[in-house]
Each structure stands twice: as C-alpha cells, then as structure tokens.
Design a protein around this motif. Structure first.
Motif, PDB file in Angstrom:
ATOM      1  N   SER A 150      42.983  29.186  45.766  1.00 41.02           N
ATOM      2  CA  SER A 150      42.702  27.770  46.025  1.00 41.02           C
ATOM      3  C   SER A 150      42.712  26.993  44.714  1.00 41.02           C
ATOM      4  O   SER A 150      42.316  27.525  43.674  1.00 41.02           O
ATOM      5  CB  SER A 150      41.332  27.611  46.682  1.00 41.02           C
ATOM      6  N   ASN A 151      43.150  25.731  44.805  1.00 46.89           N
ATOM      7  CA  ASN A 151      43.215  24.858  43.626  1.00 46.89           C
ATOM      8  C   ASN A 151      42.210  23.724  43.735  1.00 46.89           C
ATOM      9  O   ASN A 151      42.059  23.128  44.808  1.00 46.89           O
ATOM     10  CB  ASN A 151      44.621  24.248  43.499  1.00 46.89           C
ATOM     11  N   MET A 152      41.597  23.424  42.621  1.00 45.78           N
ATOM     12  CA  MET A 152      40.596  22.357  42.587  1.00 45.78           C
ATOM     13  C   MET A 152      40.855  21.513  41.343  1.00 45.78           C
ATOM     14  O   MET A 152      41.133  22.060  40.269  1.00 45.78           O
ATOM     15  CB  MET A 152      39.210  22.997  42.519  1.00 45.78           C
ATOM     16  N   THR A 153      40.778  20.202  41.528  1.00 43.40           N
ATOM     17  CA  THR A 153      40.917  19.295  40.383  1.00 43.40           C
ATOM     18  C   THR A 153      39.679  18.432  40.294  1.00 43.40           C
ATOM     19  O   THR A 153      39.299  17.785  41.283  1.00 43.40           O
ATOM     20  CB  THR A 153      42.162  18.390  40.535  1.00 43.40           C
ATOM     21  N   ILE A 154      39.039  18.431  39.147  1.00 39.92           N
ATOM     22  CA  ILE A 154      37.895  17.551  38.917  1.00 39.92           C
ATOM     23  C   ILE A 154      38.380  16.431  38.008  1.00 39.92           C
ATOM     24  O   ILE A 154      38.818  16.675  36.877  1.00 39.92           O
ATOM     25  CB  ILE A 154      36.678  18.314  38.364  1.00 39.92           C
ATOM     26  N   THR A 155      38.369  15.230  38.565  1.00 38.75           N
ATOM     27  CA  THR A 155      39.017  14.110  37.884  1.00 38.75           C
ATOM     28  C   THR A 155      38.058  13.321  37.001  1.00 38.75           C
ATOM     29  O   THR A 155      38.447  12.856  35.935  1.00 38.75           O
ATOM     30  CB  THR A 155      39.680  13.169  38.912  1.00 38.75           C
ATOM     31  N   THR A 156      36.818  13.139  37.460  1.00 37.45           N
ATOM     32  CA  THR A 156      35.866  12.376  36.636  1.00 37.45           C
ATOM     33  C   THR A 156      34.477  12.997  36.698  1.00 37.45           C
ATOM     34  O   THR A 156      34.056  13.504  37.745  1.00 37.45           O
ATOM     35  CB  THR A 156      35.736  10.899  37.098  1.00 37.45           C
ATOM     36  N   VAL A 157      33.797  12.950  35.576  1.00 36.54           N
ATOM     37  CA  VAL A 157      32.366  13.294  35.498  1.00 36.54           C
ATOM     38  C   VAL A 157      31.710  12.102  34.799  1.00 36.54           C
ATOM     39  O   VAL A 157      32.079  11.792  33.656  1.00 36.54           O
ATOM     40  CB  VAL A 157      32.115  14.576  34.671  1.00 36.54           C
ATOM     41  N   ASN A 158      30.775  11.417  35.472  1.00 33.12           N
ATOM     42  CA  ASN A 158      30.182  10.243  34.818  1.00 33.12           C
ATOM     43  C   ASN A 158      28.977  10.634  33.941  1.00 33.12           C
ATOM     44  O   ASN A 158      28.615  11.813  33.844  1.00 33.12           O
ATOM     45  CB  ASN A 158      29.868   9.134  35.840  1.00 33.12           C
ATOM     46  N   SER A 210      33.431  22.689  30.222  1.00 31.17           N
ATOM     47  CA  SER A 210      33.597  21.387  30.889  1.00 31.17           C
ATOM     48  C   SER A 210      34.223  21.593  32.264  1.00 31.17           C
ATOM     49  O   SER A 210      35.178  22.361  32.414  1.00 31.17           O
ATOM     50  CB  SER A 210      34.513  20.510  30.040  1.00 31.17           C
ATOM     51  N   LEU A 211      33.733  20.852  33.249  1.00 28.54           N
ATOM     52  CA  LEU A 211      34.280  20.980  34.609  1.00 28.54           C
ATOM     53  C   LEU A 211      35.588  20.215  34.783  1.00 28.54           C
ATOM     54  O   LEU A 211      36.364  20.509  35.705  1.00 28.54           O
ATOM     55  CB  LEU A 211      33.271  20.439  35.631  1.00 28.54           C
ATOM     56  N   LEU A 212      35.835  19.257  33.939  1.00 30.11           N
ATOM     57  CA  LEU A 212      37.023  18.402  34.083  1.00 30.11           C
ATOM     58  C   LEU A 212      38.309  19.213  34.049  1.00 30.11           C
ATOM     59  O   LEU A 212      38.444  20.135  33.241  1.00 30.11           O
ATOM     60  CB  LEU A 212      37.072  17.394  32.926  1.00 30.11           C
ATOM     61  N   GLY A 213      39.250  18.872  34.931  1.00 29.15           N
ATOM     62  CA  GLY A 213      40.561  19.503  34.888  1.00 29.15           C
ATOM     63  C   GLY A 213      40.898  20.276  36.140  1.00 29.15           C
ATOM     64  O   GLY A 213      40.274  20.104  37.192  1.00 29.15           O
ATOM     65  N   ARG A 214      41.906  21.138  36.000  1.00 33.84           N
ATOM     66  CA  ARG A 214      42.456  21.871  37.148  1.00 33.84           C
ATOM     67  C   ARG A 214      42.007  23.329  37.099  1.00 33.84           C
ATOM     68  O   ARG A 214      42.086  23.977  36.052  1.00 33.84           O
ATOM     69  CB  ARG A 214      43.983  21.792  37.143  1.00 33.84           C
ATOM     70  N   TRP A 215      41.584  23.836  38.273  1.00 35.31           N
ATOM     71  CA  TRP A 215      41.056  25.190  38.366  1.00 35.31           C
ATOM     72  C   TRP A 215      41.719  25.930  39.526  1.00 35.31           C
ATOM     73  O   TRP A 215      42.120  25.320  40.510  1.00 35.31           O
ATOM     74  CB  TRP A 215      39.542  25.132  38.638  1.00 35.31           C
ATOM     75  N   VAL A 216      41.799  27.250  39.393  1.00 36.42           N
ATOM     76  CA  VAL A 216      42.273  28.082  40.506  1.00 36.42           C
ATOM     77  C   VAL A 216      41.244  29.183  40.719  1.00 36.42           C
ATOM     78  O   VAL A 216      40.655  29.673  39.752  1.00 36.42           O
ATOM     79  CB  VAL A 216      43.686  28.663  40.217  1.00 36.42           C
ATOM     80  N   ASN A 217      41.017  29.547  41.989  1.00 39.06           N
ATOM     81  CA  ASN A 217      40.030  30.611  42.229  1.00 39.06           C
ATOM     82  C   ASN A 217      40.691  31.913  42.681  1.00 39.06           C
ATOM     83  O   ASN A 217      41.928  32.015  42.780  1.00 39.06           O
ATOM     84  CB  ASN A 217      38.915  30.126  43.177  1.00 39.06           C
TER      85      ASN A 217
END
Ligand code: BTN
Length: 150
Positions: free
Chosen positions: A38-46, A27-34
């Motif tokens: 770098s930090n990435m947050t995916i908040t919603t997937v419709n 699942s892409l939802l949530g917090r990621w680090v590369n």
C-alpha cells in the motif's frame, strides 16, 4: 611522546566527531510504502502536528474497486519525542463503508533509514448489532520511505 601523539589525535577526533553528531529526525512528510504494498502520501503537517494526506491500499476486505482515500492524523509534539514521534491517523475509505485507524511511531533505524511501525484497526460496517462482534480487524504495518524529499 612521539608514539602517544597519534593515539591522542585519533582519540580527540573520535570524541569530537561523537560530540558533533546530530540526531536524525524522523519526518512523516512524503511518500511511504508498507509491507502489503500500500502507498501513502503525507502532504502537510502543520505547526500543531495535524497532518493530511492520501492512502492507496493494495488490498481490500470488500469486492469494490480500490480508490485513493483521504487520511487525517495527529503527530505527538511533546518535547522529549521530537526526533522519533508517535502519531495516529484515520483513513476514510472512499470505496467502502469502512474506516481504519492507525497508531504508530516514526523511527530512525540503525542504518539511518526512517521507518513507521504501526498497528491498525479496520472497522467494517455491519447491518445489525448482532454482527458487531465480527466487524473489527486488527493488524500491523511497517512503512518505509518511497522517495526522498530532495
Ligand atoms: C476496506 O477493505 O474496506 C478498505 C480497505 C482496507 C485496507 C486495509 S487497512 C489495514 C491494512 N493495511 C493496508 O495497507 N491495507 C489494509
């Protein structure tokens, strides 16, 4: 018969466990680090696979102060790639004239950990068409989950 029974029991349990195993979904939802930090947050997937979030890059090609930037993307919803889907997203940098597009796939690795393997194109703004040749950088990033959703 006495020796065969435990063997059959073990075989039965092994096959049963395998038959019952459920494929883990990435699942892409949530917090990621590369790999750059770098930090990435995916908040919603419709329901159509359209997603939004934010990106805090650890590095920049500019001398500007880094700021949190919005991202928008799309997850492939085809039935045969439900557990490890492909995706693409765009980051519109808030602190520079550039745009980055990422494309990748969400995998579950051999240890059951989710990982995003991506490639990106970073397009910088140039003043003249003569400089177009040097306006695009390319690279890869690997993202791992920062925090579980629980
Ligand atoms: C800019 O410098 O104009 C904007 C920031 C670009 C950051 C790039 S995007 C690809 C690579 N992966 C990251 O996490 N950061 C850099």
């Amino acid at each position: 018969m006495v020796q065969v029974t435990p063997f059959l029991l073990v075989l039965f349990l092994a096959l049963g466990a395998h038959g019952l195993s459920v494929e883990k979904k990435c699942s892409l939802l949530g917090r990621w680090v590369n790999d750059l930090g770098s930090n990435m947050t995916i908040t919603t997937v419709n329901g159509n696979g359209v997603f939004v979030g934010s990106y805090h890059t650890a590095v920049t090609a500019t001398s500007n102060e880094i700021q949190l930037s919005p991202l928008q993307g799309s997850l492939q919803k085809s039935p045969n790639q439900k557990s490890q889907p492909t995706f693409g997203f765009t980051v519109r940098w808030s602190f520079s004239d550039s745009i980055t597009v990422f494309t990748g796939q969400c995998f579950v690795d051999e240890y059951g950990k989710e990982v995003l393997r991506t490639m990106w194109l970073l397009r910088s703004h140039v003043e003249s068409i003569k400089n177009d040749w040097k306006a695009t950088r390319v690279g890869t990033n690997v993202f791992t989950r920062l925090q579980s959703q629980e």
